[in-house]
Enzyme design. Sequence first.
Site, PDB file in Angstrom:
ATOM      1  N   ILE A  91      -7.871   1.170  10.450  1.00 40.51           N
ATOM      2  CA  ILE A  91      -8.847   2.193  11.260  1.00 40.51           C
ATOM      3  C   ILE A  91      -9.736   1.582  10.053  1.00 40.51           C
ATOM      4  CG2 ILE A  91      -7.233   3.962  10.582  1.00 40.51           C
ATOM      5  CD1 ILE A  91      -7.743   4.564   7.658  1.00 40.51           C
TER       6      ILE A  91
ATOM      7  N   TYR B 157      -9.110   8.136  11.376  1.00 39.71           N
ATOM      8  CA  TYR B 157      -8.473   8.499  12.529  1.00 39.71           C
ATOM      9  C   TYR B 157      -9.078   9.740  13.030  1.00 39.71           C
ATOM     10  CZ  TYR B 157      -4.255   5.633  11.375  1.00 39.71           C
ATOM     11  OH  TYR B 157      -3.159   4.962  11.098  1.00 39.71           O
TER      12      TYR B 157
ATOM     13  N   PHE C 102       2.121   9.687   3.094  1.00 45.14           N
ATOM     14  CA  PHE C 102       2.648   9.446   4.617  1.00 45.14           C
ATOM     15  C   PHE C 102       3.386   8.207   5.221  1.00 45.14           C
ATOM     16  CE2 PHE C 102      -1.937   8.964   4.739  1.00 45.14           C
ATOM     17  CZ  PHE C 102      -2.085   7.881   5.080  1.00 45.14           C
ATOM     18  N   ASP C 103       3.004   7.256   3.684  1.00 42.30           N
ATOM     19  CA  ASP C 103       2.832   5.926   5.319  1.00 42.30           C
ATOM     20  C   ASP C 103       2.829   4.913   3.609  1.00 42.30           C
ATOM     21  OD1 ASP C 103       3.895   3.330   6.538  1.00 42.30           O
ATOM     22  OD2 ASP C 103       1.997   3.059   6.951  1.00 42.30           O
TER      23      ASP C 103
ATOM     24  N   PHE D  56      -5.858   5.951  -0.601  1.00 43.13           N
ATOM     25  CA  PHE D  56      -4.437   4.624  -0.328  1.00 43.13           C
ATOM     26  C   PHE D  56      -4.721   3.398  -1.516  1.00 43.13           C
ATOM     27  CE2 PHE D  56      -5.103   5.273   4.296  1.00 43.13           C
ATOM     28  CZ  PHE D  56      -4.420   4.663   5.337  1.00 43.13           C
TER      29      PHE D  56
ATOM     30  N   TYR E 180       0.525  -0.690   0.372  1.00 38.16           N
ATOM     31  CA  TYR E 180       0.416  -0.313  -0.146  1.00 38.16           C
ATOM     32  C   TYR E 180       0.986   1.021   0.239  1.00 38.16           C
ATOM     33  CZ  TYR E 180       1.181   0.741   4.839  1.00 38.16           C
ATOM     34  OH  TYR E 180       1.897   0.897   6.679  1.00 38.16           O
TER      35      TYR E 180
END
Length: 168
Positions: free
Chosen positions: A115, A141, A96-97, A158, A86
Site C-alpha cells: 500500500i 486500501y 488484523f495482521d 502499523f 510489523y
Amino acid sequence: LDGKEPKMNEQQAQEVMMAFLAEQQQKAQAKMAEDAKTNLEKGEAFLKENAAKEGVKTTASGLQYQVKTEGSGPQPKADEIVTVEYEGRLIDGSVFDSSKQHGNEPVTFPLNQVIPGWTEGLQLMKEGAKYRFFIPANLAYGQIGSGDAIEPNSTLIFDVELIEIAAK
C-alpha cells in the site's frame, strides 16, 4: 412433485430469483457505501486528534508517523526489497495482521508492491529503525478495503521495524 401444476413456470421462477439477487446486491452496496462514509469520518477525526500528539509527524500526503527507535543503516528506495517485522491494527486497536502470523518470522517484499502508506513510510526509515505509521484510507486500501478484516475507508496503524534492505 405431487402432480399439480406449478404456480410459476421456470422462466417466472428465474425472474423472481434474479430480482431477489439484485435487491440483495443493492442492499449490500448501500451498506458498504454507508460503512465507507462512517469509516472515513472516524479515520479523519482520529488523524486530526493524533496529529496534535507529541512526536507525531505528518507528511505532505497525509501519512502520519512516530519514530520509536531511529535506525543507523541505509534508507530503502521504492524499487528495493525490504525485510520487516510489523503489526497492523485498526483505530479501535484490533490487530488484523502481523509478521508473527506469517510463521513468526520477518517478511520480505518489494517496497513498490504494498500500500502507498507503506511505500512512503518505509522510505523515511533507516535499517534498524522502528516506526509507528498512521495511514489514512487513501494511502491504504481506500474504498475497497481488504477482505473481512479491513472495511472500506479504514485508517490503519502499523508498528514496523525495518530489519534490512536486500542487496540488489
